[in-house]
Write a protein that holds these residues in place. Structure first.
Motif, PDB file in Angstrom:
ATOM      1  N   PRO A  29      12.624   7.044   1.861  1.00  0.00           N
ATOM      2  CA  PRO A  29      13.076   8.440   1.715  1.00  0.00           C
ATOM      3  C   PRO A  29      12.836   9.000   0.305  1.00  0.00           C
ATOM      4  O   PRO A  29      12.495  10.171   0.153  1.00  0.00           O
ATOM      5  CB  PRO A  29      14.573   8.371   2.030  1.00  0.00           C
ATOM      6  CG  PRO A  29      14.713   7.183   2.911  1.00  0.00           C
ATOM      7  CD  PRO A  29      13.700   6.197   2.378  1.00  0.00           C
ATOM      8  N   VAL A  30      12.977   8.159  -0.702  1.00  0.00           N
ATOM      9  CA  VAL A  30      12.729   8.594  -2.082  1.00  0.00           C
ATOM     10  C   VAL A  30      11.250   8.930  -2.261  1.00  0.00           C
ATOM     11  O   VAL A  30      10.903   9.968  -2.834  1.00  0.00           O
ATOM     12  CB  VAL A  30      13.173   7.506  -3.094  1.00  0.00           C
ATOM     13  CG1 VAL A  30      12.739   7.861  -4.501  1.00  0.00           C
ATOM     14  CG2 VAL A  30      14.675   7.302  -3.015  1.00  0.00           C
ATOM     15  N   LYS A  31      10.373   8.082  -1.750  1.00  0.00           N
ATOM     16  CA  LYS A  31       8.936   8.326  -1.881  1.00  0.00           C
ATOM     17  C   LYS A  31       8.517   9.577  -1.116  1.00  0.00           C
ATOM     18  O   LYS A  31       7.671  10.340  -1.595  1.00  0.00           O
ATOM     19  CB  LYS A  31       8.142   7.110  -1.421  1.00  0.00           C
ATOM     20  CG  LYS A  31       8.291   5.929  -2.359  1.00  0.00           C
ATOM     21  CD  LYS A  31       7.232   4.899  -2.128  1.00  0.00           C
ATOM     22  CE  LYS A  31       7.360   3.748  -3.078  1.00  0.00           C
ATOM     23  NZ  LYS A  31       7.147   4.080  -4.468  1.00  0.00           N
ATOM     24  N   ILE A  32       9.098   9.801   0.041  1.00  0.00           N
ATOM     25  CA  ILE A  32       8.793  11.015   0.807  1.00  0.00           C
ATOM     26  C   ILE A  32       9.237  12.243   0.012  1.00  0.00           C
ATOM     27  O   ILE A  32       8.500  13.224  -0.094  1.00  0.00           O
ATOM     28  CB  ILE A  32       9.450  10.975   2.196  1.00  0.00           C
ATOM     29  CG1 ILE A  32       8.748   9.931   3.070  1.00  0.00           C
ATOM     30  CG2 ILE A  32       9.407  12.350   2.864  1.00  0.00           C
ATOM     31  CD1 ILE A  32       9.439   9.655   4.391  1.00  0.00           C
ATOM     32  N   SER A  49      -1.666  10.832  -7.116  1.00  0.00           N
ATOM     33  CA  SER A  49      -0.976   9.662  -7.652  1.00  0.00           C
ATOM     34  C   SER A  49       0.191   9.237  -6.761  1.00  0.00           C
ATOM     35  O   SER A  49       0.321   8.057  -6.411  1.00  0.00           O
ATOM     36  CB  SER A  49      -0.478   9.962  -9.067  1.00  0.00           C
ATOM     37  OG  SER A  49       0.221   8.860  -9.585  1.00  0.00           O
ATOM     38  N   ALA A  50       1.023  10.200  -6.383  1.00  0.00           N
ATOM     39  CA  ALA A  50       2.180   9.886  -5.533  1.00  0.00           C
ATOM     40  C   ALA A  50       1.734   9.353  -4.176  1.00  0.00           C
ATOM     41  O   ALA A  50       2.302   8.379  -3.661  1.00  0.00           O
ATOM     42  CB  ALA A  50       3.055  11.122  -5.366  1.00  0.00           C
ATOM     43  N   ALA A  51       0.713   9.980  -3.597  1.00  0.00           N
ATOM     44  CA  ALA A  51       0.225   9.547  -2.290  1.00  0.00           C
ATOM     45  C   ALA A  51      -0.394   8.150  -2.380  1.00  0.00           C
ATOM     46  O   ALA A  51      -0.182   7.310  -1.498  1.00  0.00           O
ATOM     47  CB  ALA A  51      -0.790  10.549  -1.745  1.00  0.00           C
ATOM     48  N   HIS A  52      -1.137   7.913  -3.434  1.00  0.00           N
ATOM     49  CA  HIS A  52      -1.779   6.608  -3.590  1.00  0.00           C
ATOM     50  C   HIS A  52      -0.734   5.491  -3.708  1.00  0.00           C
ATOM     51  O   HIS A  52      -0.861   4.438  -3.061  1.00  0.00           O
ATOM     52  CB  HIS A  52      -2.689   6.623  -4.817  1.00  0.00           C
ATOM     53  CG  HIS A  52      -3.503   5.385  -4.962  1.00  0.00           C
ATOM     54  ND1 HIS A  52      -4.619   5.125  -4.189  1.00  0.00           N
ATOM     55  CD2 HIS A  52      -3.347   4.305  -5.772  1.00  0.00           C
ATOM     56  CE1 HIS A  52      -5.112   3.954  -4.523  1.00  0.00           C
ATOM     57  NE2 HIS A  52      -4.360   3.437  -5.484  1.00  0.00           N
ATOM     58  N   GLY A  56      -0.002   2.475  -0.927  1.00  0.00           N
ATOM     59  CA  GLY A  56       0.043   1.052  -1.251  1.00  0.00           C
ATOM     60  C   GLY A  56       1.328   0.395  -0.786  1.00  0.00           C
ATOM     61  O   GLY A  56       1.307  -0.699  -0.216  1.00  0.00           O
ATOM     62  N   THR A  57       2.424   1.079  -1.005  1.00  0.00           N
ATOM     63  CA  THR A  57       3.721   0.572  -0.541  1.00  0.00           C
ATOM     64  C   THR A  57       3.733   0.450   0.973  1.00  0.00           C
ATOM     65  O   THR A  57       4.190  -0.550   1.530  1.00  0.00           O
ATOM     66  CB  THR A  57       4.855   1.506  -1.007  1.00  0.00           C
ATOM     67  OG1 THR A  57       4.850   1.571  -2.429  1.00  0.00           O
ATOM     68  CG2 THR A  57       6.207   1.024  -0.513  1.00  0.00           C
ATOM     69  N   SER A  58       3.216   1.462   1.650  1.00  0.00           N
ATOM     70  CA  SER A  58       3.185   1.476   3.114  1.00  0.00           C
ATOM     71  C   SER A  58       2.343   0.325   3.659  1.00  0.00           C
ATOM     72  O   SER A  58       2.736  -0.343   4.618  1.00  0.00           O
ATOM     73  CB  SER A  58       2.633   2.803   3.623  1.00  0.00           C
ATOM     74  OG  SER A  58       3.422   3.877   3.193  1.00  0.00           O
ATOM     75  N   ALA A  67       0.831   4.655   6.373  1.00  0.00           N
ATOM     76  CA  ALA A  67      -0.242   4.541   5.376  1.00  0.00           C
ATOM     77  C   ALA A  67      -1.402   5.471   5.721  1.00  0.00           C
ATOM     78  O   ALA A  67      -1.979   6.100   4.828  1.00  0.00           O
ATOM     79  CB  ALA A  67      -0.729   3.098   5.287  1.00  0.00           C
ATOM     80  N   ASN A  68      -1.735   5.582   6.997  1.00  0.00           N
ATOM     81  CA  ASN A  68      -2.822   6.482   7.414  1.00  0.00           C
ATOM     82  C   ASN A  68      -2.474   7.940   7.134  1.00  0.00           C
ATOM     83  O   ASN A  68      -3.330   8.710   6.694  1.00  0.00           O
ATOM     84  CB  ASN A  68      -3.147   6.291   8.895  1.00  0.00           C
ATOM     85  CG  ASN A  68      -3.838   4.980   9.177  1.00  0.00           C
ATOM     86  OD1 ASN A  68      -4.456   4.383   8.301  1.00  0.00           O
ATOM     87  ND2 ASN A  68      -3.728   4.507  10.406  1.00  0.00           N
ATOM     88  N   ILE A  69      -1.244   8.314   7.390  1.00  0.00           N
ATOM     89  CA  ILE A  69      -0.805   9.695   7.127  1.00  0.00           C
ATOM     90  C   ILE A  69      -0.886   9.995   5.637  1.00  0.00           C
ATOM     91  O   ILE A  69      -1.412  11.027   5.217  1.00  0.00           O
ATOM     92  CB  ILE A  69       0.621   9.923   7.662  1.00  0.00           C
ATOM     93  CG1 ILE A  69       0.622   9.869   9.188  1.00  0.00           C
ATOM     94  CG2 ILE A  69       1.196  11.248   7.153  1.00  0.00           C
ATOM     95  CD1 ILE A  69       2.004   9.784   9.804  1.00  0.00           C
ATOM     96  N   VAL A  70      -0.376   9.070   4.836  1.00  0.00           N
ATOM     97  CA  VAL A  70      -0.367   9.281   3.390  1.00  0.00           C
ATOM     98  C   VAL A  70      -1.802   9.272   2.842  1.00  0.00           C
ATOM     99  O   VAL A  70      -2.125  10.025   1.918  1.00  0.00           O
ATOM    100  CB  VAL A  70       0.520   8.233   2.686  1.00  0.00           C
ATOM    101  CG1 VAL A  70       0.484   8.390   1.194  1.00  0.00           C
ATOM    102  CG2 VAL A  70       1.953   8.336   3.193  1.00  0.00           C
ATOM    103  N   GLU A  71      -2.657   8.467   3.425  1.00  0.00           N
ATOM    104  CA  GLU A  71      -4.057   8.450   2.999  1.00  0.00           C
ATOM    105  C   GLU A  71      -4.721   9.810   3.258  1.00  0.00           C
ATOM    106  O   GLU A  71      -5.508  10.292   2.437  1.00  0.00           O
ATOM    107  CB  GLU A  71      -4.829   7.356   3.727  1.00  0.00           C
ATOM    108  CG  GLU A  71      -6.282   7.262   3.290  1.00  0.00           C
ATOM    109  CD  GLU A  71      -7.006   6.109   3.950  1.00  0.00           C
ATOM    110  OE1 GLU A  71      -7.868   5.527   3.280  1.00  0.00           O
ATOM    111  OE2 GLU A  71      -6.717   5.808   5.130  1.00  0.00           O
TER     112      GLU A  71
END
Length: 85
Positions: A29-32, A49-52, A56-58, A67-71
């Protein structure tokens, strides 16, 4: 958050997975929120930077769908496009 639970068990062991799930429930939730904030600011460098980092965390958590969504967000930010973000 969807993740490959059995894959995590095989690679980390049951106790470690329980600890990881605890971290996931606290950290995601913090990362989102951080990613949303950077998107609202419109600073593509911060978004990338935030997405990358989130990607990685995902991936480390075996949350492949996330991870696919964030990518996709990272790629769109690299193309200076927030329309689909």
């Amino acid at each position: 958050v969807h993740f490959a639970y059995s894959e995590l068990i095989r690679s980390l062991g049951n106790d470690n997975v329980r600890q990881l799930i605890s971290v996931i429930m606290r950290d995601v939730p913090v990362k989102i929120s951080q990613l949303e904030q950077t998107c609202h600011e419109g600073d593509f460098t911060k978004i990338i930077s935030a997405a990358h980092l989130f990607k990685g965390t995902s991936l480390a958590m075996r949350c492949n769908i996330l991870a696919n969504i964030v990518e996709k967000i990272e790629t769109n930010a690299k193309n200076h496009s927030l329309e689909s973000v």
